[in-house]
Design an enzyme around this catalytic site. Sequence first.
Site, PDB file in Angstrom:
ATOM      1  N   TYR A  56       0.830  -1.211   0.000  1.00 41.13           N
ATOM      2  CA  TYR A  56       0.000   0.000   0.000  1.00 41.13           C
ATOM      3  C   TYR A  56       0.862   1.258   0.000  1.00 41.13           C
ATOM      4  O   TYR A  56       0.388   2.341  -0.341  1.00 41.13           O
ATOM      5  CB  TYR A  56      -0.906   0.022   1.227  1.00 41.13           C
ATOM      6  CG  TYR A  56      -2.021  -1.014   1.238  1.00 41.13           C
ATOM      7  CD1 TYR A  56      -2.877  -1.120   2.305  1.00 41.13           C
ATOM      8  CD2 TYR A  56      -2.206  -1.893   0.174  1.00 41.13           C
ATOM      9  CE1 TYR A  56      -3.899  -2.065   2.333  1.00 41.13           C
ATOM     10  CE2 TYR A  56      -3.218  -2.845   0.177  1.00 41.13           C
ATOM     11  CZ  TYR A  56      -4.061  -2.927   1.271  1.00 41.13           C
ATOM     12  OH  TYR A  56      -5.077  -3.864   1.278  1.00 41.13           O
ATOM     13  N   LYS A  60       3.423 -15.538   2.265  1.00 39.14           N
ATOM     14  CA  LYS A  60       3.471 -16.332   1.017  1.00 39.14           C
ATOM     15  C   LYS A  60       4.931 -16.644   0.750  1.00 39.14           C
ATOM     16  O   LYS A  60       5.478 -16.346  -0.319  1.00 39.14           O
ATOM     17  CB  LYS A  60       2.817 -15.563  -0.110  1.00 39.14           C
ATOM     18  CG  LYS A  60       2.476 -16.402  -1.356  1.00 39.14           C
ATOM     19  CD  LYS A  60       1.509 -17.534  -1.084  1.00 39.14           C
ATOM     20  CE  LYS A  60       1.229 -18.327  -2.365  1.00 39.14           C
ATOM     21  NZ  LYS A  60       0.429 -19.552  -2.089  1.00 39.14           N
ATOM     22  N   ASP A 117      -3.018 -18.382   1.457  1.00 39.62           N
ATOM     23  CA  ASP A 117      -4.160 -19.082   0.836  1.00 39.62           C
ATOM     24  C   ASP A 117      -4.684 -20.165   1.779  1.00 39.62           C
ATOM     25  O   ASP A 117      -5.896 -20.282   2.021  1.00 39.62           O
ATOM     26  CB  ASP A 117      -3.804 -19.658  -0.537  1.00 39.62           C
ATOM     27  CG  ASP A 117      -2.408 -20.282  -0.600  1.00 39.62           C
ATOM     28  OD1 ASP A 117      -2.107 -20.900  -1.622  1.00 39.62           O
ATOM     29  OD2 ASP A 117      -1.641 -20.146   0.378  1.00 39.62           O
ATOM     30  N   ASP A 137      -5.458  -7.068   5.582  1.00 37.76           N
ATOM     31  CA  ASP A 137      -6.670  -6.371   5.114  1.00 37.76           C
ATOM     32  C   ASP A 137      -7.691  -7.377   4.624  1.00 37.76           C
ATOM     33  O   ASP A 137      -8.876  -7.336   4.991  1.00 37.76           O
ATOM     34  CB  ASP A 137      -6.264  -5.411   3.983  1.00 37.76           C
ATOM     35  CG  ASP A 137      -7.389  -4.469   3.583  1.00 37.76           C
ATOM     36  OD1 ASP A 137      -7.225  -3.763   2.582  1.00 37.76           O
ATOM     37  OD2 ASP A 137      -8.429  -4.450   4.264  1.00 37.76           O
ATOM     38  N   ASP A 172     -11.421  -9.034   6.914  1.00 36.24           N
ATOM     39  CA  ASP A 172     -12.830  -8.976   6.486  1.00 36.24           C
ATOM     40  C   ASP A 172     -13.432 -10.377   6.500  1.00 36.24           C
ATOM     41  O   ASP A 172     -14.562 -10.585   6.961  1.00 36.24           O
ATOM     42  CB  ASP A 172     -12.960  -8.373   5.082  1.00 36.24           C
ATOM     43  CG  ASP A 172     -13.122  -6.847   5.117  1.00 36.24           C
ATOM     44  OD1 ASP A 172     -13.674  -6.286   4.160  1.00 36.24           O
ATOM     45  OD2 ASP A 172     -12.671  -6.232   6.101  1.00 36.24           O
TER      46      ASP A 172
HETATM   47  N1  LIG Z   1     -11.369   2.108   7.009  1.00 36.95           N
HETATM   48  C1  LIG Z   1     -12.147   2.590   6.046  1.00 36.95           C
HETATM   49  O1  LIG Z   1     -12.612   3.713   6.100  1.00 36.95           O
HETATM   50  C2  LIG Z   1     -12.467   1.701   4.881  1.00 36.95           C
HETATM   51  C3  LIG Z   1     -13.024   2.291   3.748  1.00 36.95           C
HETATM   52  N2  LIG Z   1     -13.402   1.537   2.677  1.00 36.95           N
HETATM   53  C4  LIG Z   1     -14.083   2.231   1.590  1.00 36.95           C
HETATM   54  O2  LIG Z   1     -15.509   2.035   1.777  1.00 36.95           O
HETATM   55  C5  LIG Z   1     -16.150   2.135   0.487  1.00 36.95           C
HETATM   56  C6  LIG Z   1     -17.072   0.936   0.300  1.00 36.95           C
HETATM   57  O3  LIG Z   1     -16.265  -0.200   0.188  1.00 36.95           O
HETATM   58  P1  LIG Z   1     -16.893  -1.677   0.172  1.00 36.95           P
HETATM   59  O4  LIG Z   1     -15.965  -2.500  -0.628  1.00 36.95           O
HETATM   60  O5  LIG Z   1     -18.338  -1.619  -0.210  1.00 36.95           O
HETATM   61  O6  LIG Z   1     -16.736  -2.193   1.670  1.00 36.95           O
HETATM   62  P2  LIG Z   1     -17.640  -1.941   2.954  1.00 36.95           P
HETATM   63  O7  LIG Z   1     -16.905  -2.550   4.088  1.00 36.95           O
HETATM   64  O8  LIG Z   1     -18.027  -0.521   3.065  1.00 36.95           O
HETATM   65  O9  LIG Z   1     -18.988  -2.775   2.676  1.00 36.95           O
HETATM   66  C7  LIG Z   1     -18.920  -4.139   2.324  1.00 36.95           C
HETATM   67  C8  LIG Z   1     -20.329  -4.758   2.564  1.00 36.95           C
HETATM   68  O10 LIG Z   1     -20.532  -4.850   3.992  1.00 36.95           O
HETATM   69  C9  LIG Z   1     -21.674  -4.119   4.370  1.00 36.95           C
HETATM   70  N3  LIG Z   1     -21.379  -3.399   5.613  1.00 36.95           N
HETATM   71  C10 LIG Z   1     -20.215  -2.784   5.933  1.00 36.95           C
HETATM   72  N4  LIG Z   1     -20.310  -2.217   7.151  1.00 36.95           N
HETATM   73  C11 LIG Z   1     -21.564  -2.474   7.602  1.00 36.95           C
HETATM   74  C12 LIG Z   1     -22.283  -2.141   8.804  1.00 36.95           C
HETATM   75  N5  LIG Z   1     -21.710  -1.444   9.804  1.00 36.95           N
HETATM   76  N6  LIG Z   1     -23.569  -2.558   8.915  1.00 36.95           N
HETATM   77  C13 LIG Z   1     -24.155  -3.291   7.938  1.00 36.95           C
HETATM   78  N7  LIG Z   1     -23.533  -3.648   6.781  1.00 36.95           N
HETATM   79  C14 LIG Z   1     -22.246  -3.236   6.627  1.00 36.95           C
HETATM   80  C15 LIG Z   1     -21.927  -3.137   3.245  1.00 36.95           C
HETATM   81  O11 LIG Z   1     -23.306  -2.776   3.187  1.00 36.95           O
HETATM   82  C16 LIG Z   1     -21.460  -3.907   2.029  1.00 36.95           C
HETATM   83  O12 LIG Z   1     -22.515  -4.730   1.536  1.00 36.95           O
HETATM   84  C17 LIG Z   1     -15.019   2.198  -0.542  1.00 36.95           C
HETATM   85  O13 LIG Z   1     -14.830   3.545  -0.922  1.00 36.95           O
HETATM   86  C18 LIG Z   1     -13.805   1.689   0.208  1.00 36.95           C
HETATM   87  O14 LIG Z   1     -12.594   2.211  -0.292  1.00 36.95           O
HETATM   88  C19 LIG Z   1     -13.261   0.172   2.670  1.00 36.95           C
HETATM   89  C20 LIG Z   1     -12.705  -0.458   3.777  1.00 36.95           C
HETATM   90  C21 LIG Z   1     -12.243   0.267   4.945  1.00 36.95           C
HETATM   91  C1  LIG Z   2      -8.156   2.025   2.169  1.00 35.40           C
HETATM   92  C2  LIG Z   2      -8.122   0.611   2.666  1.00 35.40           C
HETATM   93  C3  LIG Z   2      -6.728   0.109   2.916  1.00 35.40           C
HETATM   94  C4  LIG Z   2      -8.911   0.517   3.933  1.00 35.40           C
HETATM   95  C5  LIG Z   2      -9.125  -0.909   4.341  1.00 35.40           C
HETATM   96  O1  LIG Z   2      -9.624  -1.712   3.599  1.00 35.40           O
HETATM   97  C6  LIG Z   2      -8.735  -1.333   5.662  1.00 35.40           C
HETATM   98  O2  LIG Z   2      -7.918  -0.668   6.287  1.00 35.40           O
HETATM   99  O3  LIG Z   2      -9.281  -2.392   6.077  1.00 35.40           O
HETATM  100 MG   LIG Z   3     -10.166  -3.526   4.591  1.00 35.27          MG
END
Ligand SMILES: NC(=O)C1=CN([C@@H]2O[C@H](COP(=O)(O)OP(=O)(O)OC[C@H]3O[C@@H](n4cnc5c(N)ncnc54)[C@H](O)[C@@H]3O)[C@@H](O)[C@H]2O)C=CC1
Ligand SMILES: CC(C)CC(=O)C(=O)O
Ligand SMILES: [Mg+2]
Length: 359
Positions: free
Chosen positions: A140, A186, A218, A242, A246
């Site tokens: 990253y 890996k 994996d 990361d 999830d």
């Molecule tokens: N630390 C952070 O701020 C992070 C930000 N992102 C960003 O979030 C945006 C969305 O990314 P996605 O790939 O959709 O991942 P996401 O984690 O936001 O959502 C993935 C799935 O999980 C569900 N979900 C997530 N949190 C939830 C909650 N608290 N309650 C109920 N359902 C929940 C969502 O509705 C979706 O269907 C992107 O812009 C991504 O870059 C992604 C991961 C971490």
């Molecule tokens: C921008 C990403 C690295 C955020 C994320 O997916 C995380 O930290 O879990």
């Molecule tokens: Mg993540």
Amino acid sequence: MSQKPYQITALPGDYIGPEIMAAGLRVLRAVTADQNFDYTVTEYPFGGAGIDAAGDPLPKETLAAAKASDAVLLAAIGGPKWDGAARTPETGLLEIRKALNLFANIRPTAISPVMQRYSPIKNEDPVDFVIVRELTSGIYFGTPRERTADYALDTMRYTASEIERVARVAFEMANRRHQHVTLVDKANVLATSKFWREVVGRVATQYPAVTLDYSYVDAAAMKIIANPAQFDVILTENLFGDILSDEAAQITGSLGTIPSMSSGANGPALYEPIHGSAPDIAGQGIANPFSMIKSVAMMLTNSFDRRDLAATINAAVDQSIATHIVTPDLGGSATTEEVTNAVIQSIQESRVSYEPNHV
Ligand SMILES: NC(=O)C1=CN([C@@H]2O[C@H](COP(=O)(O)OP(=O)(O)OC[C@H]3O[C@@H](n4cnc5c(N)ncnc54)[C@H](O)[C@@H]3O)[C@@H](O)[C@H]2O)C=CC1
Ligand SMILES: CC(C)CC(=O)C(=O)O
Ligand SMILES: [Mg+2]
């Protein structure tokens, strides 16, 4: 003598971020009432909200406030609105992690007895492990990072000191837990993974009570489904952590339940859900607030040494789960607000001392 008010920086972020941050701050207020815990919370724009407010996903004022605070609460950032930005909300997230030197990301995964009914996997054994993810290096952050019409390039680079410092966090944690660290990498392919094994192997010699074993990433992804009870502390690099965290969250029943702590050698730690901003459900009032509420509990424990308050929060969350007052991601019909109200009510009821009827 009462302690000076703690300074907490809150970064609501984007989409469901403000919704769950509001829930987390309501619970913080409820659990600290009359508990000798004085604090101020100041919200700052960050992520897409930072771009909208100041043209920067990490405005200077936001970073200065975070650096000066005792702890940082972050909800979530990012979303389609800003995907084309020169510096995206995600860039801001990586930048604040680097700026605060938050090299150790702690992501706990547990299937508690009350959560068992929501888990999608067949598992009877108690599941309770922690992923220790390196957070400020790896692919990253690696350079060169290039993109032409003909090719794109990312670089995964780790130094011995970057590996050593996060490995120490994992071994210290294992010492306090069940004395078992699994290094996930890996190493059958990647030079960086081979290097991780060398450096972590040296650190391990300083922790003779801790068993160190290895799993290719994996196979680890498979084991998290097949036999998650085998793990105590999983140590891994940025990208693998990361992805695996999830997956690990989902075996508890929902991504929306897992908190995290990001910390460094000094300075404020940052607490956030492991999920993102969930644009697909934003604005519907159905985001699961448990991830944010439990991040508040992690903050109370780790930044303020108030395990008592954290335990009250976690017991109230378990009570809400046990009575199926949960959001749709856990199969419930409650809203974010209704779940938060239930958690707060449970906190307040846990404090009512019943005066015997005076006769
Ligand atoms: N630390 C952070 O701020 C992070 C930000 N992102 C960003 O979030 C945006 C969305 O990314 P996605 O790939 O959709 O991942 P996401 O984690 O936001 O959502 C993935 C799935 O999980 C569900 N979900 C997530 N949190 C939830 C909650 N608290 N309650 C109920 N359902 C929940 C969502 O509705 C979706 O269907 C992107 O812009 C991504 O870059 C992604 C991961 C971490
Ligand atoms: C921008 C990403 C690295 C955020 C994320 O997916 C995380 O930290 O879990
Ligand atoms: Mg993540």
